[in-house]
Design an enzyme around this catalytic site. Structure first.
Site, mmCIF file in Angstrom:
data_model
loop_
_atom_site.group_PDB
_atom_site.id
_atom_site.type_symbol
_atom_site.label_atom_id
_atom_site.label_comp_id
_atom_site.label_asym_id
_atom_site.label_seq_id
_atom_site.Cartn_x
_atom_site.Cartn_y
_atom_site.Cartn_z
ATOM 1 N N PHE A 57 0.837 -1.200 0.000
ATOM 2 C CA PHE A 57 0.000 0.000 0.000
ATOM 3 C C PHE A 57 0.874 1.253 0.000
ATOM 4 C CE2 PHE A 57 -4.576 0.968 0.982
ATOM 5 C CZ PHE A 57 -4.483 2.349 0.861
ATOM 6 N N PHE A 58 1.940 1.247 0.814
ATOM 7 C CA PHE A 58 2.833 2.397 0.855
ATOM 8 C C PHE A 58 3.545 2.587 -0.492
ATOM 9 C CE2 PHE A 58 2.672 1.872 5.572
ATOM 10 C CZ PHE A 58 2.394 3.193 5.924
ATOM 11 N N ARG A 88 9.981 7.549 6.646
ATOM 12 C CA ARG A 88 9.042 8.155 5.706
ATOM 13 C C ARG A 88 8.770 9.616 6.049
ATOM 14 N NH1 ARG A 88 5.800 5.762 1.942
ATOM 15 N NH2 ARG A 88 3.918 6.878 1.347
#
Length: 361
Positions: A95-96, A338
């Protein structure tokens, strides 16, 4: 305040939380837990990212552990069987990567590449086995994740997951169009869109795979269950916005609660931050109330029958992990690479993405 990071080595390191982002109530009342399978989880997800070519091998080696994607999930789905935990962690990592591809397609002006990917993901969601060897690693990796997630519960759960994720894909398309046209959604439009782009109901669906029990619609759709689930997800989405606001303003983003408040409500940056903090803290306060109500509701399901006891236990498992989401999300934002934008060589380009090739194959 400090936490101990599990993200990059076997030796915990202290992580400081900036005062503007500190939430003492989380640090005091939401103890942090980590699934005992976590060390294997981290290792296996690294291997999966390499094998599925979702990240170049050198970037996996350098960045995967520090991004803490497995930590986020291992702090959430406590009690999940190891196989389920691994499938969820791999799906989360996917998903990331998908989110990063979407961002690069916006930044580099690749509407045709995004449109192609959008339709391929819809197709893979409905027939994942037919897409396991798709030439785009992002589609093949998604198909692999979906096949595994579909193996744990029944066809009704699978259909619900597919319905929810089809909506997520379309929400990402609306975000693509907003970003390419410079359209800032109103606060209400943004809050509705955010529930989809953050995949509120996907992460909530996965609570059932963790519990090993498909909840009946009467329980899932009850106001008490939905309220607790929604509050845990809203907290996560809005706290993410609070942490991301400075870099997203600098990057001319249009999707952030703070940006909508500034653009449409006339708030100053300081006023928007105050508003967001109040919303985030309100989620915590309201969840503590909703938690008590859902716990009582779960007790009422134990009617003396075996089925009643199993259902009650499953709801309590889901509730316990809704609670875990608060601490897991909170510490993730202060440990994951991130969000360490100031340390990047180029603030507009995450060092862990394959910036040139993304979306071009």
């Amino acid at each position: 305040m400090h936490a101990f990071s599990h993200g990059t080595s076997s030796t915990p390191t202290a992580v400081a939380v900036p005062p503007a982002l500190s939430l003492p109530v989380i640090e005091a009342e939401f103890p942090r837990h980590l699934h005992p399978y976590w060390p294997r989880l981290q290792e296996n997800t690294r291997s999966w990212l390499r094998e599925k070519r979702l990240m170049p091998a050198d970037k996996v080696q350098e960045y995967a552990d520090g991004l803490c994607y497995t930590d986020l999930m291992a702090g959430y789905y406590i009690g999940a069987p190891d196989e389920v935990m691994q499938a969820i962690a791999d799906y989360s990592a996917w998903f990331f990567v998908w989110d990063d591809r979407h961002d690069r397609d916006v930044v580099h002006g690749r509407p045709a590449a995004w449109r192609r990917l959008r339709f391929q993901l819809h197709e893979a969601l409905d027939s994942p086995r037919e897409h396991l060897y798709h030439p785009d690693p992002l589609v093949a990796g998604f198909a692999d994740s979906v096949v595994r997630l579909y193996s744990f519960l029944g066809e009704k759960w699978n259909a619900r997951f597919a319905r929810h994720f089809h909506a997520v894909i379309e929400a990402y398309d609306r975000e693509f169009r907003n970003r390419t046209s410079g359209t800032v959604p109103t606060v209400e439009e943004y809050l509705q869109l955010r529930r989809l782009t953050f995949a509120h109901w996907i992460w909530t669906d996965l609570l059932e795979t963790s519990a090993g029990y498909e909840l009946p619609a009467a329980v899932r759709n009850s106001s008490v269950y939905r309220r607790a689930a929604l509050l845990s997800q809203e907290f996560a989405a809005w706290y993410n916005d609070l942490c991301s606001l400075p870099k997203e303003i600098a990057g001319d983003e249009v999707h952030n609660l703070g940006i909508s408040l500034i653009h449409h409500e006339g708030l100053t940056l300081e006023g928007a931050v105050t508003d967001m903090r109040q919303r985030v803290e309100g989620c915590v306060t309201e969840f503590l109330e909703a938690e008590e109500e859902l716990d009582e509701f779960a007790d009422s399901l134990a009617d003396g029958s075996v089925r009643g006891k199993e259902l009650s236990d499953a709801v309590k498992s889901c509730l316990g992990n809704m609670r875990n989401w608060f601490s897991s999300v909170y510490w993730f934002h202060h440990e994951s690479g991130r969000y360490t934008v100031d340390s990047w060589d180029d603030r507009s380009t995450p060092p862990y993405v394959n910036n040139e090739a993304a979306g071009e194959s």
